[in-house]
Design a protein around this motif. Structure first.
Motif, PDB file in Angstrom:
ATOM      1  N   ILE A  50       5.010   6.007   5.522  1.00 18.44           N
ATOM      2  CA  ILE A  50       5.707   4.820   5.025  1.00 18.44           C
ATOM      3  C   ILE A  50       5.002   3.551   5.492  1.00 18.44           C
ATOM      4  CG2 ILE A  50       7.834   3.457   5.297  1.00 18.44           C
ATOM      5  CD1 ILE A  50       9.337   6.190   5.343  1.00 18.44           C
ATOM      6  N   SER A  51       4.635   3.531   6.773  1.00 15.51           N
ATOM      7  CA  SER A  51       4.056   2.299   7.334  1.00 15.51           C
ATOM      8  C   SER A  51       2.661   1.994   6.771  1.00 15.51           C
ATOM      9  CB  SER A  51       4.022   2.368   8.864  1.00 15.51           C
ATOM     10  OG  SER A  51       3.128   3.352   9.314  1.00 15.51           O
ATOM     11  N   LYS A  52       1.996   2.985   6.199  1.00 12.47           N
ATOM     12  CA  LYS A  52       0.694   2.744   5.552  1.00 12.47           C
ATOM     13  C   LYS A  52       0.834   1.772   4.378  1.00 12.47           C
ATOM     14  CE  LYS A  52      -1.404   7.247   6.459  1.00 12.47           C
ATOM     15  NZ  LYS A  52      -1.819   8.517   5.831  1.00 12.47           N
ATOM     16  N   LYS A  53       2.034   1.720   3.816  1.00 12.81           N
ATOM     17  CA  LYS A  53       2.284   0.875   2.651  1.00 12.81           C
ATOM     18  C   LYS A  53       2.698  -0.547   3.034  1.00 12.81           C
ATOM     19  CE  LYS A  53       3.692   4.999   0.196  1.00 12.81           C
ATOM     20  NZ  LYS A  53       4.827   5.797  -0.224  1.00 12.81           N
ATOM     21  N   PHE A  54       2.871  -0.804   4.320  1.00 10.78           N
ATOM     22  CA  PHE A  54       3.243  -2.146   4.773  1.00 10.78           C
ATOM     23  C   PHE A  54       2.062  -3.095   4.594  1.00 10.78           C
ATOM     24  CE2 PHE A  54       6.674  -0.890   8.150  1.00 10.78           C
ATOM     25  CZ  PHE A  54       7.435  -0.306   7.157  1.00 10.78           C
ATOM     26  N   PRO A  55       2.337  -4.381   4.472  1.00  8.37           N
ATOM     27  CA  PRO A  55       1.237  -5.349   4.353  1.00  8.37           C
ATOM     28  C   PRO A  55       0.297  -5.275   5.560  1.00  8.37           C
ATOM     29  CG  PRO A  55       3.365  -6.414   3.983  1.00  8.37           C
ATOM     30  CD  PRO A  55       3.645  -5.022   4.452  1.00  8.37           C
ATOM     31  N   SER A  56      -0.973  -5.550   5.328  1.00 12.62           N
ATOM     32  CA  SER A  56      -1.963  -5.447   6.408  1.00 12.62           C
ATOM     33  C   SER A  56      -1.690  -6.430   7.548  1.00 12.62           C
ATOM     34  CB  SER A  56      -3.375  -5.654   5.864  1.00 12.62           C
ATOM     35  OG  SER A  56      -3.478  -6.929   5.263  1.00 12.62           O
ATOM     36  N   ASN A  57      -1.036  -7.546   7.248  1.00  7.64           N
ATOM     37  CA  ASN A  57      -0.732  -8.490   8.320  1.00  7.64           C
ATOM     38  C   ASN A  57       0.358  -7.974   9.268  1.00  7.64           C
ATOM     39  OD1 ASN A  57       1.285  -8.841   6.361  1.00  7.64           O
ATOM     40  ND2 ASN A  57       1.653 -10.952   6.990  1.00  7.64           N
ATOM     41  N   GLU A  58       0.980  -6.857   8.935  1.00  5.37           N
ATOM     42  CA  GLU A  58       1.982  -6.238   9.807  1.00  5.37           C
ATOM     43  C   GLU A  58       1.383  -5.138  10.691  1.00  5.37           C
ATOM     44  OE1 GLU A  58       5.036  -6.854  10.694  1.00  5.37           O
ATOM     45  OE2 GLU A  58       5.094  -8.604   9.413  1.00  5.37           O
TER      46      GLU A  58
END
Length: 115
Positions: A50-58
């Motif tokens: 799931i977290s792979k899909k978070f924005p790169s700034n996160e």
């Protein structure tokens, strides 16, 4: 002294038999048999995906916090399972539960942020 040595040898033999049984069942460590650990491991994999899909700034914010917290759940369950006293086992289970609540909070925030 001889009795102590016999007890040590018997204990070592018993541990060897336990290790053989674990291997026969497809496990390397005793904690792998725990259903709660298996669920925590599955949650870890899901959170990483799931977290792979978070924005790169996160990457160094919410993503890092969530992955560290979710790994802590499974890790503390594994460590607690190796403790001899029920009190120690319960202590590590409580830490794992606290980490699980962190993950739940972070998922809630991620959802509200639209991640």
């Amino acid at each position: 002294m001889l009795k102590v040595e016999r007890l040590k040898r018997a204990d070592m033999k018993n541990e060897g038999l336990k290790a053989e049984k674990l291997k026969e069942e497809g496990y390397l460590f005793p904690f792998e048999k725990l259903q709660v650990w298996q669920l925590a491991k599955g949650l870890s994999i899901a959170i990483y995906n799931i977290s792979k899909k978070f924005p790169s700034n996160e990457q160094y914010g919410l993503t890092s916090q969530m992955t560290r917290a979710v790994i802590s759940v499974a890790s503390n369950l594994a460590e607690g399972s190796s403790r001899m006293s029920r009190k120690d086992q319960a202590h590590f289970s409580q830490i794992a539960y606290g980490s699980l609540m962190e993950v739940a909070c972070q998922l809630n925030i991620a959802k509200e942020l639209g991640f």
